[in-house]
Design a protein around this motif. Structure first.
Motif, PDB file in Angstrom:
ATOM      1  N   HIS A   6       0.881  -1.275  -0.110  1.00  0.00           N
ATOM      2  CA  HIS A   6       0.055   0.080  -0.263  1.00  0.00           C
ATOM      3  C   HIS A   6       0.993   1.371  -0.207  1.00  0.00           C
ATOM      4  O   HIS A   6       1.391   1.561   0.970  1.00  0.00           O
ATOM      5  N   HIS A   8       1.461   5.262  -1.944  1.00  0.00           N
ATOM      6  CA  HIS A   8       0.654   6.405  -2.885  1.00  0.00           C
ATOM      7  C   HIS A   8       2.066   6.906  -3.527  1.00  0.00           C
ATOM      8  O   HIS A   8       2.134   8.204  -3.600  1.00  0.00           O
ATOM      9  N   GLU A  94      -8.523   2.285  -2.736  1.00  0.00           N
ATOM     10  CA  GLU A  94      -8.747   1.717  -1.385  1.00  0.00           C
ATOM     11  C   GLU A  94     -10.007   2.387  -1.304  1.00  0.00           C
ATOM     12  O   GLU A  94     -10.489   3.364  -1.575  1.00  0.00           O
ATOM     13  N   HIS A 155      -6.227  -2.292   5.654  1.00  0.00           N
ATOM     14  CA  HIS A 155      -5.045  -1.474   5.330  1.00  0.00           C
ATOM     15  C   HIS A 155      -4.977  -0.646   6.720  1.00  0.00           C
ATOM     16  O   HIS A 155      -5.771  -0.014   7.221  1.00  0.00           O
ATOM     17  N   ASP A 204       1.775   2.904   3.297  1.00  0.00           N
ATOM     18  CA  ASP A 204       1.104   4.089   3.242  1.00  0.00           C
ATOM     19  C   ASP A 204       1.600   5.282   2.870  1.00  0.00           C
ATOM     20  O   ASP A 204       1.236   6.619   3.395  1.00  0.00           O
TER      21      ASP A 204
HETATM   22 NI    NI Z   1      -3.793   5.008   1.418  1.00  0.00          NI
END
Ligand code: NI
Length: 256
Positions: A6, A8, A94, A155, A204
């Motif tokens: 996960h 970005h 997500e 998550h 994340d």
């Molecule tokens: Ni996220």
């Protein structure tokens, strides 16, 4: 090999050094990075990055709960549906419910979550679920929509041990990130009790950097710091954490 399940990396926070961030990840043995979508502004940068690094970056399709607004939700979900039709996604994500900042749009967030769970079942894809101050709401909908086919990950798992055991019993995994390195997060005792069998690793990024980078920008190269903390908590070796969590992620997302 580690997998950051996960991240970005396509966000503007990485504008200046995105390729270097990927090189740093690879040098730390973080070979696969899964990118969850946010909304209509992130499809192009996300898919562009996956096209540039087809061996390392894989996309998810979804609408993030904090981007769910009554005015745009219909268009956004239509886009998710259409993009899924093109194939090539490893998950729906997500998706979920976020009641941390604002409860105004709770009903429409719940509707969007339910809609995307149906898409996951239709396309036989796992889900990456975002839960923030919303475990009961998410759980209620998930139980209604769940069947044996529906698999996924919570998550940045935010819950307690009881909630963790419910999630595991339902066949879902816990996504563990930088928060596990924070003192007093409550997550450490959950991870110690659960063990690595139901965990996958995530950053994340650019959010939630692990200690000693807490408060700074996060990046996939920090995955071994998270794995190291899990090894310490579960009293096993770093290699075991690496092997077990990678195997879990490969299986959940159907990676090669
Ligand atoms: Ni996220």
């Amino acid at each position: 090999m580690f997998i950051d399940t996960h991240t970005h990396l396509y966000l503007p926070e990485f504008e200046a050094d995105r390729h270097e961030a990927i090189a740093r990840a690879l040098s730390e043995n973080v070979n696969l990075m899964l990118l969850p979508n946010i909304d209509n502004t992130s499809w192009e940068p996300m898919l562009g990055l996956c096209a540039q690094f087809p061996q390392h970056c894989f996309a998810m399709a979804g609408l993030h709960p904090t981007s769910v607004l009554p005015e745009t939700v219909e268009n956004e979900l239509e886009e998710v549906k259409n993009r899924l039709g093109n194939g090539g996604f490893v998950a729906i994500g997500e998706i979920g419910i976020d009641l941390y900042w604002d409860k105004t749009h709770q009903a429409v967030q719940e509707e969007a979550f339910r809609f995307q769970l149906l898409l996951a079942k239709k396309h036989k894809l796992p889900v990456a679920i975002h839960v923030r101050k919303s475990f009961d709401e998410v759980w209620h909908i998930l139980k209604q929509e769940s069947n044996t086919d529906l698999k996924g990950v919570f998550h940045c798992f935010p819950g307690n041990l009881f909630q963790a055991s419910q999630v595991i019993e339902a066949g879902f995994l816990l996504g563990i990130g930088g928060v596990v390195t924070f003192k007093n997060s409550g997550l450490q005792e959950v991870v110690a009790a659960v063990g690595p069998e139901h965990l996958i690793l995530e950053t994340d990024a650019p959010f939630l950097a692990p200690t000693p980078y807490r408060g700074k920008r996060n990046e996939p190269a920090y995955i071994p710091l998270i794995a190291g903390k899990i090894a310490e908590l579960c009293k096993i070796s770093l290699v075991e954490v690496e092997e077990i969590t990678t195997q879990n992620a490969v299986k959940l997302f159907g990676l090669k």
